[in-house]
Design a protein around this motif. Structure first.
Motif, short mmCIF file in Angstrom:
data_model
loop_
_atom_site.label_atom_id
_atom_site.label_comp_id
_atom_site.label_asym_id
_atom_site.label_seq_id
_atom_site.Cartn_x
_atom_site.Cartn_y
_atom_site.Cartn_z
N GLU A 127 -15.40 5.94 6.07
CA GLU A 127 -14.80 7.28 6.13
C GLU A 127 -13.28 7.26 6.03
O GLU A 127 -12.62 8.24 6.36
CB GLU A 127 -15.24 7.97 7.42
CG GLU A 127 -16.75 8.15 7.51
CD GLU A 127 -17.19 8.80 8.81
OE1 GLU A 127 -16.31 9.07 9.66
OE2 GLU A 127 -18.40 9.03 8.99
N PHE A 128 -12.70 6.15 5.58
CA PHE A 128 -11.24 6.08 5.44
C PHE A 128 -10.81 6.83 4.18
O PHE A 128 -11.25 6.48 3.07
CB PHE A 128 -10.76 4.63 5.35
CG PHE A 128 -10.89 3.85 6.63
CD1 PHE A 128 -9.93 3.98 7.63
CD2 PHE A 128 -11.96 3.02 6.83
CE1 PHE A 128 -10.05 3.26 8.80
CE2 PHE A 128 -12.09 2.30 8.01
CZ PHE A 128 -11.12 2.43 9.00
N PRO A 129 -9.95 7.81 4.28
CA PRO A 129 -9.49 8.53 3.08
C PRO A 129 -8.85 7.62 2.05
O PRO A 129 -9.06 7.80 0.84
CB PRO A 129 -8.48 9.54 3.65
CG PRO A 129 -8.91 9.75 5.07
CD PRO A 129 -9.42 8.42 5.52
N ILE A 130 -8.11 6.60 2.50
CA ILE A 130 -7.40 5.72 1.57
C ILE A 130 -8.37 4.85 0.76
O ILE A 130 -8.02 4.31 -0.28
CB ILE A 130 -6.37 4.84 2.33
CG1 ILE A 130 -5.39 4.20 1.35
CG2 ILE A 130 -7.08 3.77 3.16
CD1 ILE A 130 -4.26 3.45 2.03
N LEU A 131 -9.61 4.73 1.24
CA LEU A 131 -10.61 3.92 0.54
C LEU A 131 -11.60 4.77 -0.25
O LEU A 131 -12.59 4.26 -0.78
CB LEU A 131 -11.39 3.04 1.53
CG LEU A 131 -10.57 2.09 2.41
CD1 LEU A 131 -11.48 1.25 3.29
CD2 LEU A 131 -9.67 1.19 1.57
N GLY A 132 -11.34 6.08 -0.35
CA GLY A 132 -12.25 6.97 -1.04
C GLY A 132 -12.21 6.84 -2.54
O GLY A 132 -13.19 7.15 -3.23
N GLU A 133 -11.07 6.42 -3.08
CA GLU A 133 -10.92 6.25 -4.53
C GLU A 133 -10.31 4.87 -4.80
O GLU A 133 -9.50 4.38 -4.03
CB GLU A 133 -10.02 7.34 -5.11
CG GLU A 133 -10.61 8.74 -5.00
CD GLU A 133 -9.67 9.81 -5.55
OE1 GLU A 133 -10.16 10.81 -6.07
OE2 GLU A 133 -8.43 9.60 -5.46
N TRP A 134 -10.72 4.29 -5.94
CA TRP A 134 -10.30 2.93 -6.28
C TRP A 134 -9.59 2.91 -7.63
O TRP A 134 -9.85 3.72 -8.50
CB TRP A 134 -11.53 2.02 -6.36
CG TRP A 134 -12.09 1.62 -5.03
CD1 TRP A 134 -12.62 2.44 -4.08
CD2 TRP A 134 -12.19 0.29 -4.52
NE1 TRP A 134 -13.04 1.71 -3.01
CE2 TRP A 134 -12.80 0.38 -3.26
CE3 TRP A 134 -11.84 -0.98 -5.01
CZ2 TRP A 134 -13.06 -0.75 -2.47
CZ3 TRP A 134 -12.10 -2.09 -4.24
CH2 TRP A 134 -12.70 -1.98 -2.98
N ASP A 135 -8.70 1.92 -7.77
CA ASP A 135 -8.15 1.58 -9.08
C ASP A 135 -8.94 0.37 -9.61
O ASP A 135 -9.47 -0.43 -8.83
CB ASP A 135 -6.67 1.22 -8.98
CG ASP A 135 -5.81 2.42 -8.64
OD1 ASP A 135 -6.24 3.55 -8.91
OD2 ASP A 135 -4.71 2.22 -8.08
N ILE A 136 -9.00 0.27 -10.92
CA ILE A 136 -9.72 -0.84 -11.55
C ILE A 136 -8.84 -1.45 -12.64
O ILE A 136 -8.23 -0.71 -13.43
CB ILE A 136 -11.05 -0.37 -12.17
CG1 ILE A 136 -11.96 0.23 -11.09
CG2 ILE A 136 -11.77 -1.54 -12.87
CD1 ILE A 136 -13.24 0.83 -11.64
#
Length: 936
Positions: A740-749
């Motif tokens: 549930e961490f907001p900073i881990l909700g989206e990723w770069d690839i």
């Protein structure tokens, strides 16, 4: 006389003199003294003195950093100007005279001041106890630090000082001798009544100090015995004016003797002594940590706590290079957890560290030599009945190298005369003894040939042993400043006195290392030391230049402590060599990275004023501590939960499937995944001067990352991706999709392109404009392992490179990271390149790096590897491309930003099974018992 002149120079040397101009001034003064008082000193010896002083140029070190519980009240500054500091002043002068680097001496003064200030004020009345931990590096100078702390503690009023060493007498005696020199000022054996030793002052005793000699209740020859109390002449402890010193093993018998003695000192009806105690626990992760349930403490742990409880005022300071075990102590129990402070020492720039030896860019990586034939002679699973009839050719080469290094060091006229070689191939003392007999025979035969034939210009080349010796010189030292003829003609004088010594608990007194007994001899003590645990715990091998290490332990604390080769090798570091199994080399490199990251955590926690408890939590939950954490919990269980935080951590998959069908499926999975996320592609990154692009996608939902990673077939040898018992759940992948961490909700690839001349077949990447491009793979070598192994192992366990960590951060944050790194490195003479891990804390989102990997052959032998500081490292044996059944493989790397998870529910929860991790080869078969303690 040259040494007298050198000692005078050392006393004159200050940090300000560590420049060419400063040394020129000192040499001018020495030249004047030579004319007046030291006319026998030759020009060559004056040049030697200058070289010794020049070795101190450029050495820098910074003071340590602390974490404390928030209730610390500084006290030492208030009284610093009012104390005469008799003991510390003498110790400081002794260090200066013996050539201690002036900059390091200044930092030692600062560090010991800070540590003592974190301890309790001995003059403060009432009842109090302080418990702390000092974290240094293996063989980095912790002894000098705690010796300085003891001297300052005595100056401020601590009356009872106990130093606990390891569990072996050799180490206790060595530590006692060092404190005789560095604190007591007299031979402790004479002080306890031995008529065979002189009362002449030693070490600090040669300097004037207006303070009484400390009392001793132990000596170089004797741990604490009840009869030793006679040295106090019947005076009660509470009435003694000079401090009382005991240097003790962490064994039950002497500790019980101490408890009985302290009980005899209590006044009727009293339960505590009214005087301050400083108890220093060296190698504190060994034996001190409770190895049983909290309600039933291990005997040594219980006795240490009992000793502390018998004083109304005490400071307990644990010293260790490997704090893993200490921070597993439950801070909520009445145990030895460092609840009041943790202090991290920094090593000087001339310290040879694990990172320096085992990292890819390490300045001493050339020292490491591969053992390719060891397991045939000493199988990993061998038992105490294993027979030794021959030694591996690699061990013979190591012995030959040691003999050659002795001659070269003598030709250099090195002042340190002791020479040591370490051989650690087995935990069992019976096997050590058998090996010792074979090594003695081989050494004796080689010494005989050297004596009879080597000096002769014609005859040596007809002797097989001497032909091999010459080949070893060509392999290892051909580039040194002395020719083969110079070395062979002096070799017999240098090696005739070398003896083989077995170092373990069964070693007879006459066969021990006993360096001090040889300090005044022309050649010093020259030994090949064969052992196991005894060689791994705090014992210093004087003049160590060659090590042969064939052990399979992967517990971090065990690995680092076995590394006796770390430390300072002034004047001969170029001659040092370490023979080691390639896989264990990689584990050492991994350990170095973990320790480095934990030190960065201390730096961050220090800045944020966090308490020691948070550091303990961080060590336990660090991804690199997964196996260590599991083993600490497995004392009483075969199946345990382990919670891990990946905050500010990076992981890769260097173990790839050795299965063509699996690798084909992984390629298809990756191609399909990238096709689904084409709308998230934001830009192409082009390397300067290269036609290769690095493709980039941003803000990809974590649910898609989870689905992709779950579809990949990743080997369980990549520990963070390990499945729970049953093989269904993968805790890390579950966490990626469910946290549930907001900073881990989206990723770069990122998809970097590599050096492959031909693009990957049947792999097209869809571009935002509707076109497609083909991808050039990264080329990597694979280490040579069994063809039947279910996995392949990337060279150096590396998938990507440092630049991967820079992707997705943005130019402004990258600039900030570089600026912060430069500020952090300010004052370091040797500027280090920014490690990739440093960029992570600037990352706005987690990063998934996908690498398409094409196997490549190792370069031919004549090309070799790049020289490092004029030395060549023997290339590691690699697999041939023709032996790998997959043309392209998929490796991934994950880089997590700092999301600072401290709550248990925010961590990745693994279920670790001892049988499973043993079957993976990650722990030795008997790591769960005390076999090595019982047999060593």
């Amino acid at each position: 006389m040259k040494n007298q002149l050198l000692n005078i120079a050392y006393t004159m040397l200050t940090p300000e003199d560590l420049t060419d101009e400063g040394l020129n001034s000192i040499m001018d003064i020495l030249e004047g003294l030579r004319k007046k008082r030291f006319s026998a000193v030759t020009d060559i010896e004056m040049t030697w003195i200058r070289h010794k002083l020049e070795a101190e140029l450029g050495v820098t070190v910074s003071h340590g950093e602390d974490l404390h519980g928030g209730d610390h009240k500084p006290w030492l500054d208030d009284i610093k100007g009012d104390l005469p500091w008799h003991y510390w002043s003498a110790y400081r002068e002794y260090l200066k005279r013996t050539g201690f680097n002036p900059v390091a001496l200044g930092v030692l003064d600062e560090d010991t001041h800070s540590i003592l200030d974190l301890c309790g004020n001995p003059e403060q009345e009432g009842s109090w106890g302080i418990q702390g931990l000092v974290m240094g590096d293996v063989q980095s100078g912790k002894t000098a630090n705690y010796s300085g702390l003891i001297n300052k503690a005595a100056d401020t009023g601590y009356k009872m000082i106990v130093l606990l060493t390891g569990m072996i007498e050799d180490l206790r005696a060595q530590s006692q001798e060092r404190l005789d020199i560095g604190f007591v000022g007299q031979d402790s054996r004479w002080m306890l009544g031995s008529e065979n030793h002189s009362k002449k002052g030693v070490g600090v005793g040669e300097f004037k100090r207006d303070a009484p000699h400390p009392n001793v209740l132990t000596s170089v020859d004797s741990d604490f015995l009840t009869k030793n109390k006679q040295a106090l002449r019947g005076i009660p402890l509470e009435n003694i004016s000079a401090p009382v010193l005991l240097v003790m093993k962490k064994n039950v018998s002497p500790l019980r003797n101490l408890v009985s003695f302290l009980e005899s000192q209590l006044e009727r009806g009293a339960t505590q002594l009214n005087l301050p105690l400083l108890l220093i626990d060296d190698e504190a992760d060994n034996a001190s940590v409770n190895a049983k349930k909290d309600e039933d403490p291990a005997a040594i742990n219980k006795l240490i706590r009992q000793v502390l409880s018998m004083f109304s005022r005490y400071s307990y300071v644990a010293y260790t290079a490997t704090p893993f075990a200490n921070v597993f102590i439950n801070p909520d129990t009445d145990d030895l957890f460092p609840e009041n402070f943790v202090y991290a020492l920094n090593a000087p720039t001339n310290y040879i560290s694990a990172a320096s030896v085992f990292s890819e860019a390490g300045s001493h990586a050339y020292q490491v030599q591969d053992i390719a034939d060891g397991e045939k002679f000493f199988p990993w699973s061998h038992k105490k009945h294993h027979q030794v009839n021959k030694i591996p050719p690699s061990l013979m080469a190591a012995i030959e190298t040691f003999l050659l290094s002795c001659a070269i060091r003598d030709l250099r006229k090195e002042s340190l005369r002791h020479r040591s070689m370490l051989v650690n191939v087995t935990r069992f003392t019976d096997v050590q003894d058998r090996l010792s007999h074979v090594v003695k025979a081989e050494l004796s035969a080689l010494q005989d040939d050297i004596r009879q034939y080597l000096a002769g210009d014609e005859v040596w080349s007809n002797q097989p042993r001497l032909q091999r010796l010459h080949q070893t010189w060509q392999d290892q030292y051909q580039d040194c400043e002395f020719s083969w003829d110079q070395i062979r003609k002096s070799l017999n004088s240098s090696v005739a006195s070398i003896k083989v010594v077995t170092v373990n608990q069964k070693t007879a007194e006459t066969d021990r290392l006993n360096y001090s007994s040889y300090k005044d001899t022309e050649k010093g003590r020259r030994v090949i030391a064969i052992g196991g645990l005894t060689l791994s715990r705090g014992l210093t091998l004087e003049g160590l230049s060659v090590s042969y290490f064939l052990r399979n332990s992967k517990a971090y604390d065990t690995l680092l402590q076995m590394g006796r080769w770390f430390g300072y090798r002034k004047g001969y570091e170029d001659l040092c060599r370490i023979w080691m199994d390639p896989e264990v080399q990689d584990w050492f490199g991994h350990v170095a990275n973990v320790i480095g990251e934990l030190r960065q955590d201390i730096h961050r926690m220090h800045a944020n004023e966090q308490p020691p408890k948070h550091f303990g939590i961080r060590v336990q939950s660090h991804p690199g501590s997964l196996i260590v954490t599991a083993l600490n919990k497995m004392r009483n269980a075969m199946d345990v939960p382990v919670s891990i935080s990946f905050s500010n951590c990076g992981i890769e998959t260097p173990y790839l499937p050795n299965d063509k069908e699996i690798n084909t499926r992984n390629i298809e999975t990756t191609s399909n995944f990238l096709a689904k996320i084409s709308s998230y592609m934001v830009r192409e990154e082009r390397k300067s001067g290269s036609i290769k692009e690095s493709f980039f996608w941003s803000r990809v939902p974590a649910s898609l990352i989870e689905k992709y990673l779950r579809s990949l077939e990743i080997s369980n040898m990549n520990l963070p991706f390990i499945s729970n018992e049953g093989g269904v759940e993968k805790p890390l992948i579950d966490f990626i999709g469910q946290n549930e961490f907001p900073i881990l909700g989206e990723w770069d690839i990122a998809l970097p392109q590599g050096e492959g001349s031909e693009p990957v077949q049947d792999f097209l990447l869809d571009m935002p404009d509707g076109t497609s491009v083909r991808i050039h793979p990264r080329q990597r070598q694979f280490e040579d392992i069994s063809k039947t192994s279910p996995y392949l192992k990337l060279n150096k366990l590396r998938v990507g490179d440092t630049t991967d960590e820079m992707k997705g951060i943005g130019e402004s944050l990258l600039a900030q990271a570089r600026e912060d790194w430069q500020a952090k490195e300010q004052g370091h003479e040797k500027k280090r390149a920014i490690p990739g891990s440093f960029y992570r804390s600037y990352r706005p989102r987690p990063l998934l790096t996908i690498s398409l990997i094409q196997p490549k052959d190792a370069p031919p032998p004549e090309e070799g590897t790049p020289e490092k500081t004029g030395h060549k490292k023997t290339p590691r044996k690699m697999m041939k491309v023709c032996d790998i059944n997959s043309a392209i493989l998929v490796g991934v790397g994950l880089s997590f930003p700092n999301y600072d998870s401290t709550l248990e529910k925010q961590k990745v929860k693994y279920r670790m099974n001892k049988v499973a991790i043993r079957n993976m080869g990650l722990i030795e078969e008997d790591d769960d018992d005390t076999t090595e303690y019982d047999n060593d």
